[in-house]
Design an enzyme around this catalytic site. Structure first.
Site, PDB file in Angstrom:
ATOM      1  N   ASP A  36     -19.617  -1.411 -19.017  1.00  0.00           N
ATOM      2  CA  ASP A  36     -19.528  -2.754 -19.597  1.00  0.00           C
ATOM      3  C   ASP A  36     -18.111  -3.097 -20.062  1.00  0.00           C
ATOM      4  O   ASP A  36     -17.920  -3.966 -20.903  1.00  0.00           O
ATOM      5  CB  ASP A  36     -20.537  -2.927 -20.743  1.00  0.00           C
ATOM      6  CG  ASP A  36     -20.333  -1.895 -21.830  1.00  0.00           C
ATOM      7  OD1 ASP A  36     -19.534  -0.957 -21.632  1.00  0.00           O
ATOM      8  OD2 ASP A  36     -20.968  -2.025 -22.900  1.00  0.00           O
ATOM      9  N   HIS A 243       8.599   1.012  -5.786  1.00  0.00           N
ATOM     10  CA  HIS A 243       7.490   0.565  -6.636  1.00  0.00           C
ATOM     11  C   HIS A 243       7.052   1.647  -7.617  1.00  0.00           C
ATOM     12  O   HIS A 243       5.873   1.740  -7.962  1.00  0.00           O
ATOM     13  CB  HIS A 243       6.310   0.103  -5.774  1.00  0.00           C
ATOM     14  CG  HIS A 243       6.567  -1.204  -5.096  1.00  0.00           C
ATOM     15  ND1 HIS A 243       5.827  -1.659  -4.039  1.00  0.00           N
ATOM     16  CD2 HIS A 243       7.509  -2.155  -5.319  1.00  0.00           C
ATOM     17  CE1 HIS A 243       6.296  -2.836  -3.638  1.00  0.00           C
ATOM     18  NE2 HIS A 243       7.318  -3.145  -4.410  1.00  0.00           N
ATOM     19  N   ASP A 260      12.805  -2.146 -14.276  1.00  0.00           N
ATOM     20  CA  ASP A 260      12.448  -3.447 -13.705  1.00  0.00           C
ATOM     21  C   ASP A 260      11.229  -3.910 -14.487  1.00  0.00           C
ATOM     22  O   ASP A 260      10.120  -3.413 -14.269  1.00  0.00           O
ATOM     23  CB  ASP A 260      12.143  -3.285 -12.210  1.00  0.00           C
ATOM     24  CG  ASP A 260      11.804  -4.599 -11.524  1.00  0.00           C
ATOM     25  OD1 ASP A 260      11.530  -5.592 -12.222  1.00  0.00           O
ATOM     26  OD2 ASP A 260      11.792  -4.620 -10.278  1.00  0.00           O
ATOM     27  N   ASP A 271      11.443 -11.616 -14.645  1.00  0.00           N
ATOM     28  CA  ASP A 271      11.566 -10.460 -13.747  1.00  0.00           C
ATOM     29  C   ASP A 271      13.019  -9.983 -13.794  1.00  0.00           C
ATOM     30  O   ASP A 271      13.878 -10.584 -13.155  1.00  0.00           O
ATOM     31  CB  ASP A 271      11.154 -10.914 -12.333  1.00  0.00           C
ATOM     32  CG  ASP A 271      11.112  -9.774 -11.336  1.00  0.00           C
ATOM     33  OD1 ASP A 271      11.273  -8.615 -11.739  1.00  0.00           O
ATOM     34  OD2 ASP A 271      10.908 -10.062 -10.136  1.00  0.00           O
ATOM     35  N   HIS A 354      15.169  -3.882   1.032  1.00  0.00           N
ATOM     36  CA  HIS A 354      14.327  -5.012   0.597  1.00  0.00           C
ATOM     37  C   HIS A 354      15.128  -6.309   0.613  1.00  0.00           C
ATOM     38  O   HIS A 354      16.342  -6.298   0.773  1.00  0.00           O
ATOM     39  CB  HIS A 354      13.692  -4.750  -0.773  1.00  0.00           C
ATOM     40  CG  HIS A 354      14.663  -4.521  -1.900  1.00  0.00           C
ATOM     41  ND1 HIS A 354      15.358  -5.531  -2.510  1.00  0.00           N
ATOM     42  CD2 HIS A 354      15.039  -3.381  -2.541  1.00  0.00           C
ATOM     43  CE1 HIS A 354      16.098  -5.035  -3.481  1.00  0.00           C
ATOM     44  NE2 HIS A 354      15.947  -3.726  -3.521  1.00  0.00           N
ATOM     45  N   HIS A 358      12.955 -13.534  -4.356  1.00  0.00           N
ATOM     46  CA  HIS A 358      11.646 -14.152  -4.090  1.00  0.00           C
ATOM     47  C   HIS A 358      11.475 -15.282  -5.092  1.00  0.00           C
ATOM     48  O   HIS A 358      12.145 -15.320  -6.126  1.00  0.00           O
ATOM     49  CB  HIS A 358      10.519 -13.103  -4.243  1.00  0.00           C
ATOM     50  CG  HIS A 358      10.566 -12.338  -5.542  1.00  0.00           C
ATOM     51  ND1 HIS A 358      10.056 -12.834  -6.714  1.00  0.00           N
ATOM     52  CD2 HIS A 358      11.096 -11.130  -5.860  1.00  0.00           C
ATOM     53  CE1 HIS A 358      10.242 -11.944  -7.685  1.00  0.00           C
ATOM     54  NE2 HIS A 358      10.890 -10.903  -7.207  1.00  0.00           N
ATOM     55  N   HIS A 365       5.745 -12.802  -7.872  1.00  0.00           N
ATOM     56  CA  HIS A 365       6.090 -13.198  -6.504  1.00  0.00           C
ATOM     57  C   HIS A 365       5.371 -14.521  -6.300  1.00  0.00           C
ATOM     58  O   HIS A 365       4.226 -14.560  -5.863  1.00  0.00           O
ATOM     59  CB  HIS A 365       5.646 -12.146  -5.484  1.00  0.00           C
ATOM     60  CG  HIS A 365       6.429 -10.872  -5.601  1.00  0.00           C
ATOM     61  ND1 HIS A 365       6.186  -9.754  -4.863  1.00  0.00           N
ATOM     62  CD2 HIS A 365       7.491 -10.536  -6.390  1.00  0.00           C
ATOM     63  CE1 HIS A 365       7.049  -8.793  -5.187  1.00  0.00           C
ATOM     64  NE2 HIS A 365       7.845  -9.239  -6.112  1.00  0.00           N
ATOM     65  N   GLU A 408      18.290 -10.024  -6.583  1.00  0.00           N
ATOM     66  CA  GLU A 408      18.085  -8.619  -6.937  1.00  0.00           C
ATOM     67  C   GLU A 408      18.530  -7.619  -5.871  1.00  0.00           C
ATOM     68  O   GLU A 408      17.710  -6.914  -5.290  1.00  0.00           O
ATOM     69  CB  GLU A 408      16.618  -8.380  -7.289  1.00  0.00           C
ATOM     70  CG  GLU A 408      15.592  -8.931  -6.303  1.00  0.00           C
ATOM     71  CD  GLU A 408      14.166  -8.560  -6.702  1.00  0.00           C
ATOM     72  OE1 GLU A 408      13.905  -7.364  -6.928  1.00  0.00           O
ATOM     73  OE2 GLU A 408      13.321  -9.462  -6.784  1.00  0.00           O
ATOM     74  N   TYR A 412      19.896   2.459  -2.825  1.00  0.00           N
ATOM     75  CA  TYR A 412      19.032   3.606  -3.111  1.00  0.00           C
ATOM     76  C   TYR A 412      19.458   4.736  -2.184  1.00  0.00           C
ATOM     77  O   TYR A 412      19.372   4.590  -0.955  1.00  0.00           O
ATOM     78  CB  TYR A 412      17.564   3.229  -2.874  1.00  0.00           C
ATOM     79  CG  TYR A 412      17.226   1.895  -3.517  1.00  0.00           C
ATOM     80  CD1 TYR A 412      16.819   1.829  -4.859  1.00  0.00           C
ATOM     81  CD2 TYR A 412      17.380   0.696  -2.810  1.00  0.00           C
ATOM     82  CE1 TYR A 412      16.565   0.596  -5.450  1.00  0.00           C
ATOM     83  CE2 TYR A 412      17.131  -0.536  -3.402  1.00  0.00           C
ATOM     84  CZ  TYR A 412      16.720  -0.583  -4.725  1.00  0.00           C
ATOM     85  OH  TYR A 412      16.482  -1.795  -5.314  1.00  0.00           O
ATOM     86  N   ARG A 429      19.431  -1.107  -9.020  1.00  0.00           N
ATOM     87  CA  ARG A 429      19.099  -2.506  -8.706  1.00  0.00           C
ATOM     88  C   ARG A 429      19.528  -3.352  -9.907  1.00  0.00           C
ATOM     89  O   ARG A 429      19.436  -2.898 -11.050  1.00  0.00           O
ATOM     90  CB  ARG A 429      17.584  -2.681  -8.440  1.00  0.00           C
ATOM     91  CG  ARG A 429      17.188  -4.094  -8.083  1.00  0.00           C
ATOM     92  CD  ARG A 429      15.800  -4.217  -7.443  1.00  0.00           C
ATOM     93  NE  ARG A 429      14.703  -3.776  -8.278  1.00  0.00           N
ATOM     94  CZ  ARG A 429      14.063  -2.620  -8.134  1.00  0.00           C
ATOM     95  NH1 ARG A 429      14.424  -1.770  -7.186  1.00  0.00           N
ATOM     96  NH2 ARG A 429      13.073  -2.297  -8.943  1.00  0.00           N
ATOM     97  N   GLU A 431      18.842  -7.252 -11.241  1.00  0.00           N
ATOM     98  CA  GLU A 431      17.993  -8.410 -10.938  1.00  0.00           C
ATOM     99  C   GLU A 431      18.070  -9.457 -12.036  1.00  0.00           C
ATOM    100  O   GLU A 431      17.835  -9.159 -13.208  1.00  0.00           O
ATOM    101  CB  GLU A 431      16.528  -7.956 -10.785  1.00  0.00           C
ATOM    102  CG  GLU A 431      15.574  -9.112 -10.555  1.00  0.00           C
ATOM    103  CD  GLU A 431      14.156  -8.666 -10.221  1.00  0.00           C
ATOM    104  OE1 GLU A 431      13.755  -7.566 -10.661  1.00  0.00           O
ATOM    105  OE2 GLU A 431      13.454  -9.423  -9.530  1.00  0.00           O
TER     106      GLU A 431
HETATM  107  N1  GLY Z   1       9.368  -6.630 -10.177  1.00  0.00           N
HETATM  108  C1  GLY Z   1       9.004  -6.970  -8.887  1.00  0.00           C
HETATM  109  C2  GLY Z   1      10.126  -7.460  -8.111  1.00  0.00           C
HETATM  110  O1  GLY Z   1      11.257  -7.367  -8.554  1.00  0.00           O
HETATM  111  O2  GLY Z   1       9.976  -8.018  -7.069  1.00  0.00           O
HETATM  112 MN    MN Z   2      11.814  -9.396  -8.382  1.00  0.00          MN
HETATM  113 MN    MN Z   3      11.705  -7.012 -10.589  1.00  0.00          MN
END
Ligand code: GLY
Ligand code: MN
Ligand code: MN
Length: 461
Positions: A36, A243, A260, A271, A354, A358, A365, A408, A412, A429, A431
């Protein structure tokens, strides 16, 4: 609550779907965790965008004439003792500004009547499990009565299309909330960087979860409801896992820490990523790569302005990173060739895999088309240099004032033959979140420093 804000959005949507349209939109389902206990409920972003309402088990219907009908949980003293306050349908029109409201138990009775006479039903495609069959269940009784004069809609349309376009441009209210969310998140990064160095200086053990706790403390202390996504707190080599989630890794003197993390405030995400030396001082190789990533971010920021394409900041980043990889010896020019070769063959990919940004908004996202709507017919094909796959290219979205995106870039470096050892296991990174303007962009996350000297000064204090 500013009900006129939501009423204006509903009116704009009604105008888009036209007098023959009807829009049906549930909020998010509750998710059982076990027995529950449920996972913490988080409303559906589209639903919240049109109502400002955060209770579960609620639906919004907007008819083509602009009339909005809310279905919500009925008042129920016993359930409210266990689960908390419910607005209830009687209070909903006054509180939320909708035209009518019913108990959610009335959906099956009211929906066939609301659908009668509409030409097209709009609902979010591929978003809510079981929604299509629910709508079929309402269309069925309507079709069964066509002999008596009911009119069944002939078309189904994806509601995500018009809503994505609306959400892509953030209005003044949204920009204000996003600036406040960013300020809280920036403060959390500052606190966490300082605590990390202070704990190490005091000879205390530092684990990734200690730093995660600092972030959460700062988010909640300033009224954020929760993190906008699972915080990444990655010590040392863990930063090379894109991730990675804050876990129990030990934060060692001499290593970098990549964080992050961003809070959600009143339905809007922030973000931010910062990478900093755990003890407050960058080593030579760390500084070399950090300044390369920073320079690539500066190039991307300069490319972010109304009229540019969404891909321009990424292309600017790649150019700087690729040249830097050649300069510092991550890539050997005798093997990979010139800068143009590196870009053409994506030889930078093992170290930068990457995209540079975004959309950001209610969702981290966020929704919104990445191709320019007026140019979707202009398709070109190319063979990917790495995978051999045929990729369809369509012209990227043209940036407009009020769009919000992240910038960002990163690097790596996993140990591999030919990769200079001083760079092994460094993951960086940086961002920031940017509101696009005609003149360029406004970085709303610079409450946390980004320069080497500024970070070192902050961590000394
Ligand atoms: N924290 C997720 C990204 O930077 O896309
Ligand atoms: Mn991001
Ligand atoms: Mn991020």
């Amino acid at each position: 609550m500013n009900t006129s804000l939501y009423a204006q959005r509903r009116a704009a949507l009604a105008k888009t779907i036209g007098p023959g349209g009807i829009a049906i939109l549930p909020t998010a389902p509750e998710q059982q965790r076990n027995r529950d206990s449920d996972f913490l409920f988080r409303h559906d972003s589209y639903f919240y965008y049109l109502t400002g309402f955060t209770e579960p088990k609620a639906w919004l219907v907007i008819s083509g004439n602009g009339k909005s009908t809310l279905f919500c949980q009925p008042k129920d003293l016993e359930r409210e003792i266990w689960d908390g306050y419910r607005l209830g349908p009687d209070a909903a029109p006054e509180t939320l500004g909708v035209d009518a409201a019913f108990s959610v138990a009335e959906l099956d009775k009211q929906l066939p009547a609301l659908l009668d006479g509409a030409e097209s039903v709009w609902y979010p495609f591929a978003t809510h499990t079981g929604l299509e069959s629910r709508i079929d269940g309402w269309l069925g009784p309507l079709r069964a009565r066509v002999r008596y004069g009911t009119l069944c809609p002939q078309q189904q349309r994806d509601l995500c299309g018009p809503l994505d376009e609306m959400r892509l441009i953030k209005d003044a209210h949204e920009q204000d909330v996003m600036r406040r969310a960013s300020d809280i998140s920036a403060g959390a990064h500052v606190r966490t960087m300082q605590r990390c160095a202070a704990m190490l200086r005091a000879g205390q053990e530092v684990r990734e979860y200690h730093l995660d706790a600092e972030l959460l403390h700062e988010f909640r202390r300033h009224g954020s409801q929760y993190p906008a996504y699972g915080s990444i707190v990655a010590a040392g080599a863990n930063a090379c896992v894109l991730h990675y989630r804050a876990d129990a890794g030990r934060v060692q003197n001499g290593e970098l820490v990549l964080i992050d993390a961003g809070c959600e405030l009143d339905g809007y995400a922030s973000d931010i990523t910062r990478t900093f030396p755990a003890n407050g001082v960058f080593s030579g190789p760390q500084k070399t790569l950090y300044e390369l990533v920073l320079a690539s971010q500066e190039a991307a920021i300069a490319a972010t302005k109304a009229g540019a394409r969404f891909t321009d900041p990424h292309d600017a980043t790649v150019k700087v990173l690729a040249q830097g990889m050649l300069d510092v010896g991550l890539l050997d020019k005798n093997t990979v060739g010139t800068l143009d070769d590196v870009i053409e063959k994506r030889a930078y990919f093992p170290f930068y895999m990457h995209r540079t940004g975004h959309w950001l908004g209610m969702d981290v996202h966020d929704c919104g088309a990445y191709t320019e709507p007026g140019e979707i017919g202009q398709v070109s094909e190319r063979k990917d240099a790495l995978t051999g796959e045929t990729i369809k290219n369509r012209p990227a979205r043209i940036l407009r004032s009020g769009m919000v995106l992240t910038i960002e870039p990163g690097i790596y470096v996993r140990p591999a033959p030919g990769v200079p050892e001083p760079f092994h296991n460094i993951g960086i990174r940086i961002e920031d979140d940017a509101i696009v303007s005609d003149a360029g962009c406004e970085l709303i996350t610079r409450g946390v420093p980004v320069g080497v000297a500024e970070i070192e000064a902050l961590m000394r204090s």
